[in-house]
Design a protein around this motif. Structure first.
Motif, PDB file in Angstrom:
ATOM      1  N   LYS A   7       0.836  -1.198   0.000  1.00 15.83           N
ATOM      2  CA  LYS A   7       0.000   0.000   0.000  1.00 15.83           C
ATOM      3  C   LYS A   7       0.873   1.251   0.000  1.00 15.83           C
ATOM      4  N   ALA A  70      -5.599  -3.923   0.848  1.00 13.44           N
ATOM      5  CA  ALA A  70      -4.462  -4.774   0.503  1.00 13.44           C
ATOM      6  C   ALA A  70      -4.581  -6.132   1.178  1.00 13.44           C
ATOM      7  N   ILE A  74      -1.703  -8.230  -3.478  1.00 10.91           N
ATOM      8  CA  ILE A  74      -2.708  -7.462  -4.217  1.00 10.91           C
ATOM      9  C   ILE A  74      -3.095  -6.209  -3.429  1.00 10.91           C
ATOM     10  N   THR A  76      -5.909  -3.014  -3.960  1.00  5.38           N
ATOM     11  CA  THR A  76      -7.019  -2.475  -4.739  1.00  5.38           C
ATOM     12  C   THR A  76      -7.281  -1.043  -4.305  1.00  5.38           C
ATOM     13  N   LEU A  78      -9.853   2.214  -4.948  1.00  4.24           N
ATOM     14  CA  LEU A  78     -11.134   2.660  -5.463  1.00  4.24           C
ATOM     15  C   LEU A  78     -11.199   4.164  -5.280  1.00  4.24           C
ATOM     16  N   CYS A  96     -11.412   1.671 -10.377  1.00  3.05           N
ATOM     17  CA  CYS A  96     -11.024   0.612  -9.450  1.00  3.05           C
ATOM     18  C   CYS A  96      -9.797  -0.044 -10.067  1.00  3.05           C
ATOM     19  N   ASP A  97      -8.667   0.150  -9.420  1.00  6.65           N
ATOM     20  CA  ASP A  97      -7.397  -0.426  -9.885  1.00  6.65           C
ATOM     21  C   ASP A  97      -7.032  -1.605  -8.995  1.00  6.65           C
ATOM     22  N   VAL A  98      -6.746  -2.723  -9.605  1.00 14.52           N
ATOM     23  CA  VAL A  98      -6.300  -3.906  -8.876  1.00 14.52           C
ATOM     24  C   VAL A  98      -4.850  -4.155  -9.282  1.00 14.52           C
ATOM     25  N   TRP A  99      -3.950  -3.884  -8.348  1.00 12.92           N
ATOM     26  CA  TRP A  99      -2.504  -3.997  -8.583  1.00 12.92           C
ATOM     27  C   TRP A  99      -1.976  -5.311  -8.039  1.00 12.92           C
ATOM     28  N   ARG A 100      -1.062  -5.933  -8.784  1.00 11.32           N
ATOM     29  CA  ARG A 100      -0.362  -7.140  -8.330  1.00 11.32           C
ATOM     30  C   ARG A 100       1.106  -6.766  -8.151  1.00 11.32           C
ATOM     31  N   LEU A 109      -1.578  -4.678 -13.458  1.00 12.20           N
ATOM     32  CA  LEU A 109      -2.724  -3.823 -13.156  1.00 12.20           C
ATOM     33  C   LEU A 109      -3.913  -4.271 -13.983  1.00 12.20           C
ATOM     34  N   HIS A 110      -5.053  -4.378 -13.321  1.00 12.03           N
ATOM     35  CA  HIS A 110      -6.341  -4.484 -13.995  1.00 12.03           C
ATOM     36  C   HIS A 110      -7.090  -3.223 -13.596  1.00 12.03           C
TER      37      HIS A 110
END
Length: 127
Positions: A7, A70, A74, A76, A78, A96-100, A109-110
């Motif tokens: 984070k 977190a 991952i 996320t 928002l 909404c970003d989903v980080w790996r 990133l999605h």
């Protein structure tokens, strides 16, 4: 690395973007980072992200992160992002970003992004 560390890395990277320090942001990404903008495109590699930033961020964006969640590798986020186009017109987007993460860097990133303000919370109560 801990979820809290991930984070903190994302917060530091986003702070760099808001200052226009795109290379500072990219320093937190793996060389083979892969970004998927759901329903739009996928960027493969740091150079592709660098090229996309050069056109997408004519001025540094402004972020409002409402939630940062977190777990494991991952994180996320928002929130809302305001971008300026080449004419200077501001456009607000909900995201909404989903980080790996991998080895302390952002590896994937999605991103789910739509034009308009984030709905819910106070807006939902006003109905």
């Amino acid at each position: 690395m801990s979820a809290a560390t991930h984070k903190a890395i994302l917060e530091k990277a986003n702070a760099a973007i808001e200052k226009g320090d795109y290379e500072g942001f990219l320093a937190h990404c793996t060389e083979d980072t892969e970004w998927t903008f759901v329903g739009d495109r996928t960027l493969s590699g740091k150079q592709a992200v660098r090229e996309w930033m050069a056109t997408a961020y004519t001025e540094p964006p402004k972020f409002e992160v409402h939630h940062l969640i977190a777990e494991g590798d991952i994180v996320t986020a928002l929130g809302e992002i305001t971008l300026k186009d080449e004419t200077g017109k501001e456009t607000r987007h909900a995201y909404c970003d989903v980080w790996r993460f991998r080895e302390g860097k952002m590896a994937g990133l999605h991103a789910f992004v739509i034009e308009g303000a984030l709905q819910g919370g106070g807006a939902a109560q006003a109905r």
